[in-house]
Design an enzyme around this catalytic site. Sequence first.
Site, PDB file in Angstrom:
ATOM      1  N   LYS A   1     -13.997 -68.848  46.231  1.00 36.10           N
ATOM      2  CA  LYS A   1     -12.826 -69.007  45.376  1.00 36.10           C
ATOM      3  C   LYS A   1     -13.202 -69.845  44.149  1.00 36.10           C
ATOM      4  O   LYS A   1     -13.826 -70.905  44.272  1.00 36.10           O
ATOM      5  CB  LYS A   1     -11.692 -69.701  46.144  1.00 36.10           C
ATOM      6  CG  LYS A   1     -11.104 -68.863  47.276  1.00 36.10           C
ATOM      7  CD  LYS A   1     -10.298 -67.697  46.744  1.00 36.10           C
ATOM      8  CE  LYS A   1      -9.547 -66.983  47.856  1.00 36.10           C
ATOM      9  NZ  LYS A   1      -8.715 -65.870  47.340  1.00 36.10           N
TER      10      LYS A   1
ATOM     11  N   LYS B   1      -4.960 -54.596  50.908  1.00 41.70           N
ATOM     12  CA  LYS B   1      -4.386 -55.562  51.848  1.00 41.70           C
ATOM     13  C   LYS B   1      -3.087 -54.984  52.397  1.00 41.70           C
ATOM     14  O   LYS B   1      -2.238 -54.526  51.625  1.00 41.70           O
ATOM     15  CB  LYS B   1      -4.101 -56.898  51.158  1.00 41.70           C
ATOM     16  CG  LYS B   1      -5.331 -57.656  50.684  1.00 41.70           C
ATOM     17  CD  LYS B   1      -4.934 -58.947  49.977  1.00 41.70           C
ATOM     18  CE  LYS B   1      -6.137 -59.731  49.497  1.00 41.70           C
ATOM     19  NZ  LYS B   1      -5.751 -60.924  48.701  1.00 41.70           N
TER      20      LYS B   1
END
Length: 327
Positions: free
Chosen positions: A150, A246
């Site tokens: 991230k 997702k």
Amino acid sequence: MPVQMTVTPESFPISGSFTISRGSKTEAKVVTVRLMDGGHVGQGECVPYARYGETVESVVEELKALVPEVAAGLDRKGLQSRLKPGAARNALDCAFWDLEAKRAGLPVWQLLELQEPKPLSVTYTLSLGTSDSMQAAAEKEASRPLLKVKLGGEGDVERIRAVRAGAPNAAIIVDANEGWSLEQYKALAPVFLDLGVKLVEQPFPAGSDDALLGLDRVLPVCADESCHDTASLASLKGKYDAVNIKLDKTGGLTEALLMRDAAVEAGFEIMVGCMVGTSLAMAPAFLIGQGAAFVDLDGPLLLARDREPAIAYDGAIMPLPPRGLWG
């Protein structure tokens, strides 16, 4: 007998904290749906996401409004037009699939006439932090074949250099979470390539990704926040090299299967991703991960406590989920 439906908000502690460019959290807040017909129980889980205007409260309210309709005969096929893509539809769609499997005495992959799924090699996500903290995290996970990192903009080169120092043999993908500018991509991409980065997720805000049109994407780009369901694929052509599927975005396994086939047909590479959730959320996504270039289904690995039964991850290997859990 009529199908009874329960909707339950639950919380699972994260091991430490999980940080991205939008903030940190120490617990995974999920919504669990259970369908009961007197002899069988089907269940599904979703993770409401504020980025898409969802809260646990709004998703619970949306699902509880359907309790009478489910009792009156609303089924998985009818659900696709009854709810929009998103977390609420995901939990109920996956619960319907689980109930169908339990009734038939067959796993979901057989109901879908798919080949028997095989274990998957999954990423491990490193939270956004200082270079020192991210190097320490990378050292701890250095044996894994693929790390997802991230990022947050300023200082990202130093972060990736630190991760590379901590895990010299791991492949890396990075997730900018809409945090870069065009100038940052142009500056970072060649440096990241030299450091062994394979892919960047969603570098630009979803509403500003026309900047990717005509761009020499030396570092391949994957759509996440810009990519929700099959209908969104047309707007991604020419901008992205891969799409992140997702279930909390597609609204369940039903749409995710359609989207995966359409994305492959359109020439996109496939990533299957997740929010931070339990093994129950990962189990249906396991089927989408078959054949995917990148499998980011590490949500339970970030938790201090998972459901029982849980998926028995073996390092980076995700085996077939137990049928007592789902499917």
